[in-house]
Structures are given as structure tokens and as C-alpha cells.
Design an enzyme around this catalytic site. Structure first.
Site, mmCIF file in Angstrom:
data_model
loop_
_atom_site.group_PDB
_atom_site.id
_atom_site.type_symbol
_atom_site.label_atom_id
_atom_site.label_comp_id
_atom_site.label_asym_id
_atom_site.label_seq_id
_atom_site.Cartn_x
_atom_site.Cartn_y
_atom_site.Cartn_z
ATOM 1 N N GLU A 1 24.481 -24.817 -8.014
ATOM 2 C CA GLU A 1 24.302 -23.685 -8.932
ATOM 3 C C GLU A 1 25.608 -23.361 -9.649
ATOM 4 O OE1 GLU A 1 22.496 -21.059 -6.048
ATOM 5 O OE2 GLU A 1 20.756 -22.392 -5.993
ATOM 6 N N HIS B 1 28.795 -25.841 -5.087
ATOM 7 C CA HIS B 1 27.333 -25.709 -4.988
ATOM 8 C C HIS B 1 26.713 -26.103 -6.336
ATOM 9 C CE1 HIS B 1 23.354 -23.984 -4.551
ATOM 10 N NE2 HIS B 1 23.574 -23.966 -3.249
ATOM 11 N N SER C 1 15.509 -25.830 1.029
ATOM 12 C CA SER C 1 14.225 -25.419 1.607
ATOM 13 C C SER C 1 14.138 -25.614 3.124
ATOM 14 C CB SER C 1 13.063 -26.131 0.900
ATOM 15 O OG SER C 1 13.009 -25.749 -0.460
ATOM 16 N N GLU D 1 22.757 -31.387 -0.675
ATOM 17 C CA GLU D 1 21.669 -30.521 -1.128
ATOM 18 C C GLU D 1 21.032 -31.125 -2.378
ATOM 19 O OE1 GLU D 1 22.243 -26.189 0.309
ATOM 20 O OE2 GLU D 1 23.333 -26.400 -1.562
ATOM 21 N N GLY E 1 19.523 -21.303 2.206
ATOM 22 C CA GLY E 1 19.543 -20.271 1.181
ATOM 23 C C GLY E 1 18.578 -19.148 1.523
ATOM 24 N N GLY E 2 17.386 -19.193 0.934
ATOM 25 C CA GLY E 2 16.419 -18.103 1.067
ATOM 26 C C GLY E 2 16.162 -17.662 2.499
ATOM 27 N N ASN F 1 23.729 -19.261 3.086
ATOM 28 C CA ASN F 1 24.271 -18.965 1.765
ATOM 29 C C ASN F 1 23.374 -17.902 1.133
ATOM 30 O OD1 ASN F 1 25.141 -18.916 -0.857
ATOM 31 N ND2 ASN F 1 24.494 -21.006 -1.362
ATOM 32 N N TRP F 2 23.878 -16.672 1.119
ATOM 33 C CA TRP F 2 23.047 -15.565 0.622
ATOM 34 C C TRP F 2 22.888 -15.595 -0.898
ATOM 35 C CZ3 TRP F 2 24.735 -10.491 3.641
ATOM 36 C CH2 TRP F 2 24.603 -10.722 5.018
ATOM 37 N N LYS F 3 23.724 -16.400 -1.561
ATOM 38 C CA LYS F 3 23.718 -16.445 -3.039
ATOM 39 C C LYS F 3 23.909 -15.024 -3.577
ATOM 40 C CE LYS F 3 21.119 -20.676 -2.748
ATOM 41 N NZ LYS F 3 20.177 -21.633 -3.346
ATOM 42 N N GLY G 1 15.275 -24.061 -3.123
ATOM 43 C CA GLY G 1 14.419 -22.948 -3.522
ATOM 44 C C GLY G 1 13.025 -23.354 -3.985
HETATM 45 P P1 13P Z 1 17.152 -22.733 -0.189
HETATM 46 O O1 13P Z 1 17.288 -22.795 1.301
HETATM 47 O O2 13P Z 1 16.716 -21.390 -0.693
HETATM 48 O O3 13P Z 1 16.339 -23.871 -0.719
HETATM 49 O O4 13P Z 1 18.640 -22.915 -0.791
HETATM 50 C C1 13P Z 1 19.423 -23.981 -0.357
HETATM 51 C C2 13P Z 1 20.790 -23.776 -0.861
HETATM 52 O O5 13P Z 1 21.064 -23.907 -2.039
HETATM 53 C C3 13P Z 1 21.824 -23.383 0.113
HETATM 54 O O6 13P Z 1 23.103 -23.494 -0.429
#
Ligand code: 13P
Length: 242
Positions: A94, A92, A204, A159, A225-226, A8-10, A165
Site C-alpha cells: 500500500e 508495504h 487474508s 504479501e 491486516g483486517g 498491521n492495523w493500517k 483484504g
Molecule cells: P489483510 O489481512 O486485511 O488481507 O491485510 C494483509 C496486510 O496487508 C497486512 O500487512
């Protein structure tokens, strides 16, 4: 079923970065897992074109519940499919936090995704305060009951909000307990379909912890994510899957 490693590149990425990453993913062979990348909407068509004919799937990060219409700034599941996507993340944390998405909205989006032929990835997870209060199962159980359409077919991603993050992850025992709980809820809600459904862990995940997290019972893959923004990190996670 093979585990699914989904990126997930966000709100990150550029056309140049996407081309480089897609090239590196294309060149990888012999993985024991399936790969999915979910770039921002502006890059979906380009990434889908760059990965056409490869084993790597492309998804969106959100979709509107309607097929089309007067919804400025939104995109529909059908539009994602038209751009070459085969999956979409919905609910998600977010989106739930930044855009006030309720379980009912997430459920409508998951229905829209399925109607457009996309595989919905429905996200659930508790906040830190909820976990400290011992409410994580109650919260996740409520999110599943409210967010999954009847007859749901797709993927669930657990999640924990406090692990996203932050570099913090739940213990393997906590992941095992939650995934076993989710498995039980899916079986209750969906019957046999819930017994084989992939339940991803997200929060993470990185190359150094992927092998142990992916070895936990009932973990069907990862939502990253990251670490999905760099080919070496994302592939490092994928290579950790046995
Ligand atoms: P991180 O891997 O950056 O913690 O993000 C997880 C996430 O929200 C994937 O959707």
C-alpha cells in the site's frame, strides 16, 4: 525460531479500541508464537505503554529514511523507537502503490530502521497481473534484491497484493513454492543469516485458515491486516500456531 504473528492495523483504530485490544493481548498466556502489533503512528506510544512489561511487541507501519529534519508529516525510525516501538514495517504494497515507494526507498528505510535499533519487516509481493503472467518469482526476486540492505537482519513478509483484504489466499502449494524461493534468494543475498530469517505470509489470514498456512514449510509467521483489529480474531490466529 518461534513464529511471529504481526498485526498491521493500517489506518484504523482509536485510543479506546487500542486500550481494549492491548488489554486482551496482555491477558493472553501460553501462546506458542511471538506477537507484534503495529498501530497507526498516533497510537504507538499509547499501545507501547499499555503493553509495557508484557511479551507483546509494538511496531510502526512505516518510517522515513532520515533521522530528523524538514519532512512534514513524516516520522523517523528513531522517533518510533522513542515512542516504545521495537519494529517497523517498510515497503508495504500500500505504501509502494499510494506513495510511489521504490525498492531503493524501501531499502533506505530498512537501513534507517536498523540504525535506530528497530527490527525491519520488509514487504514484497506480486500483483494479480504479474502472477497471471507467471512473473511472481521474478517480481519478488527483484524486490528482495532491491529492497534488502546488504547485511540485512530482520524479517521478510511475502504479501501477494491480490490476497490483501480480498478474502482470497494462494494455495498452500503456492505459498510453499514462494517461501522456498524467497528462502533461496535470502541465502544467496545474505548467506547463513538468510537461512534462519523469518519469512511471514500476509494476505487474508484469519483464524479459519491460519493453522494450514502457518504449517507450510518456510512460513515463519503471519502479517495480519483486517483480522488484527479484533482481539478474538488476532488471538484466534495466534492460537492456531503450534
Ligand atoms: P489483510 O489481512 O486485511 O488481507 O491485510 C494483509 C496486510 O496487508 C497486512 O500487512
Amino acid at each position: 525460531m518461534r513464529q511471529l504473528i504481526a498485526g498491521n492495523w493500517k489506518m484504523n483504530g482509536s485510543a479506546a479500541m487500542a486500550a481494549e485490544l492491548a488489554g486482551a493481548l496482555r491477558a493472553e498466556s501460553g501462546l506458542a508464537c511471538d506477537l507484534l502489533v503495529c498501530p497507526p503512528a498516533t497510537l504507538v506510544a499509547g499501545v507501547a505503554a499499555a503493553l509495557k512489561g508484557s511479551a507483546v511487541a509494538v511496531g510502526g507501519q512505516d518510517c522515513h529514511a532520515k533521522v530528523s529534519g524538514a519532512h512534514t508529516g513524516d516520522i523517523s525510525a528513531a522517533m518510533l523507537a522513542d515512542a516504545g516501538a521495537s519494529a517497523v514495517i517498510v515497503g508495504h504494497s500500500e505504501r509502494r502503490a499510494d506513495h510511489g515507494e521504490t525498492d531503493a526507498i524501501v531499502r533506505a528505510k530498512a537501513e534507517a530502521a536498523a540504525a535506530a535499533g528497530l527490527m525491519p519487516i520488509v514487504c514484497v509481493g506480486e500483483t494479480e497481473a504479474e502472477r497471471v503472467a507467471g512473473l511472481e518469482m521474478a517480481v519478488v526476486g527483484g524486490q528482495l534484491a532491491g529492497s534488502l540492505p546488504s547485511g540485512f537482519s530482520g524479517v521478510v513478509a511475502y504479501e501477494p497484493v491480490w490476497a490483501i483484504g480480498t478474502g482470497r489466499t494462494p494455495t498452500e502449494a503456492d505459498v510453499a513454492a514462494m517461501h522456498a524461493f524467497i528462502r533461496g534468494e535470502l541465502a544467496k543475498l545474505l548467506g547463513d543469516a538468510g537461512k534462519g530469517m523469518r519469512i511471514l505470509y500476509g494476505g487474508s489470514v484469519k483464524p479459519s485458515n491460519a493453522a494450514s498456512l502457518m504449517a507450510v514449510a518456510d512460513v515463519g509467521g503471519a502479517l495480519v491486516g483486517g483480522a488484527s483489529l479484533k482481539a478474538e480474531d488476532f488471538l484466534g490466529i495466534a492460537r492456531a500456531v503450534r
